[in-house]
Design an enzyme around this catalytic site. Structure first.
Site, short mmCIF file in Angstrom:
data_model
loop_
_atom_site.label_atom_id
_atom_site.label_comp_id
_atom_site.label_asym_id
_atom_site.label_seq_id
_atom_site.Cartn_x
_atom_site.Cartn_y
_atom_site.Cartn_z
CG PHE A 179 65.39 -8.01 -7.97
CD1 PHE A 179 65.50 -8.11 -6.59
CD2 PHE A 179 64.68 -6.94 -8.49
CE1 PHE A 179 64.91 -7.18 -5.74
CE2 PHE A 179 64.08 -6.00 -7.66
CZ PHE A 179 64.20 -6.13 -6.27
CB CYS A 180 64.49 -13.74 -6.46
SG CYS A 180 65.30 -14.87 -7.62
CB THR A 181 67.64 -14.60 -2.53
OG1 THR A 181 66.57 -14.03 -1.78
CG2 THR A 181 68.89 -14.68 -1.65
CB ILE A 208 69.94 -9.94 -4.22
CG1 ILE A 208 68.56 -9.53 -4.72
CG2 ILE A 208 70.51 -8.86 -3.30
CD1 ILE A 208 67.46 -9.71 -3.69
#
Length: 248
Positions: A179-181, A208
């Site tokens: 996952f990332c922003t 996110i």
């Protein structure tokens, strides 16, 4: 007046990206929009802010306008609010990559991991056989992350390749969730891992930000705040600006 912030990206073939720069700048400027947009042969990546009407008009142009000719029909979009303009000016930049991994052979339009909707993310990351990896920079991880996620300890996304080479093994790590922003870094990271022989690779669709937007706080496995690359600094559940009102 409250403003709308739009974060967007799409991996798409844009061989004419250099010619797109000035027309896109003119359109955004005419709509009173500020922020940053990256253009590259592999696609587009940006975060911009403006009035509701201005942002709506820009999104329509990106997805359906003549400039991109329908090539951005699968644009990944997330909207949030800002109490004041979080950008100083408008910047349209040309890049080798819209997110810098340092390997231009990786093409998420040809091979990419399995997208996981925010509503299904909790089940995936709590499974005992899932290795959960936060693909963001160390200072972002320090502000908040998902329970049990591995922090690669990288200063920039370009260091992810070294982390993968040193710490990840296709024979040992059978099921990886990243996952990332906003989704762009883990999308590219998933394409990279698949190219290196990892067979089961997942990533959080919309990142996110989409998780915080859609998953009820009482069900959330997110802890802390999510760093954003503008003067708001961090967002919490519901994509609310950090509670102290600070823009420092």
């Amino acid at each position: 007046m409250p403003l709308t912030v739009a974060a967007f990206y799409q991996f798409a073939a844009l061989p004419d990206f250099r010619e797109l720069r000035e027309p896109l700048r003119a359109i955004a400027a005419s709509l009173g929009i500020k922020g940053s947009v990256l253009l590259a042969n592999e696609g587009i990546n940006g975060t911009v802010a403006g009035s509701d009407e201005g942002i709506d008009a820009l999104v329509q142009e990106l997805q359906h306008g003549a400039l991109f000719g329908g090539r951005l029909g699968n644009l990944e979009l997330k909207f949030s609010g800002a109490s004041e303009m979080p950008f100083q000016r408008l910047k349209i930049r040309l890049k080798k990559e819209i997110v810098t991994l340092g390997d231009t052979t990786i093409d998420p339009t040809r091979q990419v991991g399995t997208y996981v909707e925010p509503s299904e993310w909790n089940e995936l990351i709590t499974a005992p056989d899932t290795l959960v990896i936060d693909t963001r920079n160390a200072f972002e991880v320090a502000m908040g992350t998902f329970e049990g996620a591995v922090d690669p300890g990288i200063k920039s996304f370009g260091q992810f390749k070294a982390f993968a080479a040193e710490k990840l093994d296709p024979a040992k790590h059978k099921k990886i969730a990243m996952f990332c922003t906003g989704g762009i870094r883990c999308e590219k990271a998933s394409a990279y891992l698949l190219a290196r022989g990892f067979s089961e690779v997942y990533h959080l669709k919309g990142g996110i930000l989409r998780y915080l937007e859609g998953v009820p706080e009482q069900e959330s496995r997110w802890r802390g705040e999510c760093f954003v690359f503008d003067e708001r600094v961090a967002l919490g559940h519901g994509l609310r600006e950090r509670g102290d009102g600070s823009h420092e």
